[in-house]
Design an enzyme around this catalytic site. Structure first.
Site, short mmCIF file in Angstrom:
data_model
loop_
_atom_site.label_atom_id
_atom_site.label_comp_id
_atom_site.label_asym_id
_atom_site.label_seq_id
_atom_site.Cartn_x
_atom_site.Cartn_y
_atom_site.Cartn_z
N THR D 42 31.05 -8.64 -41.15
CA THR D 42 31.96 -7.49 -41.20
C THR D 42 31.28 -6.38 -42.01
O THR D 42 30.67 -6.64 -43.05
CB THR D 42 33.36 -7.86 -41.73
OG1 THR D 42 34.18 -6.70 -41.67
CG2 THR D 42 33.34 -8.38 -43.15
N GLU D 43 31.36 -5.16 -41.48
CA GLU D 43 30.53 -4.08 -42.02
C GLU D 43 30.91 -3.63 -43.43
O GLU D 43 30.14 -2.95 -44.09
CB GLU D 43 30.51 -2.87 -41.07
CG GLU D 43 31.83 -2.19 -40.83
CD GLU D 43 32.50 -2.69 -39.55
OE1 GLU D 43 32.36 -3.89 -39.24
OE2 GLU D 43 33.17 -1.87 -38.88
N ASN D 44 32.09 -4.04 -43.92
CA ASN D 44 32.41 -3.70 -45.31
C ASN D 44 31.69 -4.60 -46.30
O ASN D 44 31.87 -4.45 -47.50
CB ASN D 44 33.93 -3.70 -45.54
CG ASN D 44 34.61 -4.95 -45.07
OD1 ASN D 44 34.32 -5.46 -43.98
ND2 ASN D 44 35.50 -5.49 -45.88
N GLY D 45 30.85 -5.54 -45.80
CA GLY D 45 29.95 -6.23 -46.73
C GLY D 45 30.05 -7.73 -46.82
O GLY D 45 29.99 -8.28 -47.93
N SER D 83 24.82 -3.61 -45.82
CA SER D 83 25.51 -4.07 -44.62
C SER D 83 25.12 -3.22 -43.42
O SER D 83 24.86 -3.75 -42.32
CB SER D 83 27.03 -4.00 -44.85
OG SER D 83 27.71 -4.59 -43.77
#
Lengths: 229, 215, 229, 215
Positions: D42-45, D83
């Protein structure tokens, strides 16, 4: 997760072929994948371009491959400490591309991060700026440096889990985490392989998606030089 | 002589500054700083460098000169890219560096010698560009006696950036108003001696002049 | 090391002045410095430019400062979830600069790392490329994005030591470590301050040289929303 | 319908692939994958996203849609810059995304609607640019019945990059030789129905044609 990326060094080396560009971790011999390099001395490969801060030391680490004539070109920041480099360079047997150490590290990070190039102030107005694009941004001059990528990266880590998560040891970290991101195939030489779940989510430095193969180290750097474990 | 220069350089360091030490005389500065007041950064990826006893040497814990170092309390390790982000991004307060030449315009040459192969630069250009303050520690003259503080660098320069302070075994210079000012004589050095061994253009601090010499 | 960067929120806020550019950590309210923002509602400041992924949520986090009219401009990637943003924008009370989330994160990292600008493929040939420089590198098109810097960064971390070393909590990390590098003055709101030496060298994410002030959190995000501790 | 699309999308995922799921139907794909075979980013990390029980919800552990998630074994956390370095650098195998429009040239519009304020893009452009393979999961038509798979996007596009696969409740299209090929009919859908609800130019896989229809 049943995937296990552990393999043998010879099996992993099948991915290294003549003419390729190879990133090699380490600051001199510190944090360098010494076991993989040792096996490379017996691997039939030539015309390699290496991206590494140094070409090992004289007759050690990458310096072994230099003496075997397997290197065509070296891209790095400090070749002075291995005196063989000047010799091979002067004899026309080795091409060199010299970058400031920070520019080298950032270019590797950029290559791994999908950044085509970046502007740094380092080296503006010096001999290392010759032939490079200069751009003024907000009144200051910067040099363009393209990102660097490789076919294969051989790196050294401390511990891995079978999926390929990595942690590094103190100043043996150096270029390794950056190189792990910037090659099509990444081989991590590690001192220890631990159970899945043993590396904590907060301590993992290189997430497993960057790593293709894990091999156990056989040669390590000790107080008395490079020794078998 | 090297110790004298290193000891003098240590006096320039404000409490709690983040300091990067180059190879050579700069490395010796570590012997004169207070581990409780100063924090050493090394560009190969460590903040909180300290000295190490022979018996505690770890071959994998080294500074940028590949010499064994110790780990201070609250130290941290990071990648080369992160380390140079600190340097280039202006997060290092002081870099103490050696030099082959320093010239009247404040420029430094410390990475290459004309006529020899240019095959190494390391972190010199990044440090000279990125550190908030540069202190040059160097012998006043070369081994052959020729001046190192010259009118114009004949060796390849390391950066367009000016070095704020020069410390030699004879003198301390501070960059001020577009030129170096001789602010201090070291040991028994005299104005005459400094003048005879320096071809750069520099001014002399009023406090160092005899009454009659002041302008 | 006797330096102690711990201070009170009001004392740290003396460094925030009208007209400044402020980076604010967080993904929505997750990992956002909610206590500092709360005190900012009582701090006499206006015309702020905020660099933050979102403007908090409607009436929460940075959304509070928006409603107070303290924000002049917001630079971020996703303002949709706080419906007040569109309202203020349409009324001409708020300027917006929209960047892809990855470009935003990278621009903040670049600002902190002394990189003047970088080339990304993201957004090439889209409406967000309008007015931006395009460059072809090795046959592919890239957009130039300049690095972003701020006067002050207010970030949220999990634990700090008195010197300012920081570790983050899971996905509350997000933009915080990057913003910690990119501002002249960095205030870290943390849930816990531990003894010097308690954070291990290998677990520290933000080395102390990036941090100017540490303050203890008073408001935190819970399952039931923002609450005092 | 949404579940049907999500379930079909899950079948496209090779073992051990690294997958990023967008908001909406893509998020549902998580219900149909084998946690032991697939790894969610997930791109938030976070790498190693899994589902979470109501009682174990941690408000600080969320996906890019700010929904609570769990931590799989061997998961890791990282900054937003790291990320997106993974995404932009080509280290994500598959991104499954929603779309407002997909056109004959393979381009996707999924971030902005003309006439409405353009105030959010999030990670959509980075994912579409950087993931090795793009699977679009979407209803075949808009709420008003108008085609979403069109000849040319009238909404602002998200990237110049082509989406390899489109999965709707009626059909599966694969990008092949410069155009989409209809490779599968979903449920009871017919070629006629797909044709009537699709204004994009596409070919039909031979296996779906009756003997007489083949060219």
């Amino acid at each position: 997760m049943s995937l296990n990326k552990q393999t043998t060094i010879p099996a992993a080396l099948e991915n290294i072929k003549s003419g390729q560009t190879i990133m090699v971790g380490g600051f001199g011999l510190i944090g360098s994948p010494l076991s993989i390099i040792h096996y490379l001395t017996e691997h039939d490969v030539s015309e390699l371009t290496v991206i590494s801060n140094n070409v090992g030391e004289k007759g050690e680490g990458l310096g072994l491959l230099l003496r075997q004539g397997k290197l065509k070109k070296a891209i790095g920041s400090y070749f002075t400490s291995n005196r063989d480099v000047a010799k091979y360079y002067n004899e026309g047997k080795l091409e060199l591309e010299l970058l400031p150490q920070g520019t080298l590290a950032e270019a590797i990070r950029a290559g791994g991060a999908g950044i085509g190039g970046f502007y740094t102030k380092t080296a503006v107005g010096t001999d290392l700026a010759i032939g490079k694009e200069v751009k003024e941004i907000d009144g200051e001059k910067y040099l363009l440096q393209k990102g660097l990528k490789a076919d294969v990266a051989i790196i050294k880590a401390w511990k891995a889990d079978p999926l390929g998560n990595l942690v590094y040891y103190k100043t043996a970290q150096n270029f390794n985490p950056n190189m792990a991101t910037a090659a099509s195939y990444v081989i991590a030489e590690v001192d220890e392989i631990v159970e899945l779940g043993e590396l904590l989510p907060d301590e993992i430095i290189t997430p497993h998606l960057y790593v293709d193969a894990i091999v156990k180290s056989e040669w390590i750097l000790t107080k008395d030089g490079v020794k078998t474990k | 002589m090297r110790e004298l220069i290193a000891e003098r350089a240590a006096k320039e360091l404000a409490p709690y500054s983040i300091i990067n030490l180059g190879i050579g005389i700069p490395t010796l500065v570590a012997d004169y700083i207070d581990d409780d007041l100063h924090i050493l950064h090394t560009e190969n990826g460590m903040l909180g460098v300290t000295s190490v006893d022979e018996e505690h040497i770890d071959p994998l814990v080294v500074n940028a000169g590949k010499l064994p170092v110790g780990e201070a309390i609250a130290a941290s390790y990071f990648s080369s890219a992160d380390s140079f982000a600190m340097i280039r991004g202006g997060h290092i307060d002081v870099a103490i560096l050696g030099a082959l030449q320093i010239d009247s315009s404040g420029k430094i040459a410390n990475w290459a010698i004309p006529g020899r192969d240019i095959i190494g630069v390391g972190g010199a250009m990044d440090l000279l560009e990125g550190a908030k303050k540069i202190i040059i520690t160097t012998s006043h003259t070369s081994n052959d006696g020729s001046p190192k503080i010259v009118d114009k660098c004949t060796f390849p320069i390391t950066s367009q950036r000016v070095a704020e302070i020069i410390i030699t075994e004879l003198a301390v210079f501070n960059w001020k108003g577009g030129r170096y000012e001789l602010t201090e004589l070291m040991g028994d050095a005299t104005l005459e001696e400094v003048k005879s061994k320096t071809t750069a253009n520099y001014s002399i601090n009023e406090g160092l002049l005899l009454e009659g010499e002041k302008v």
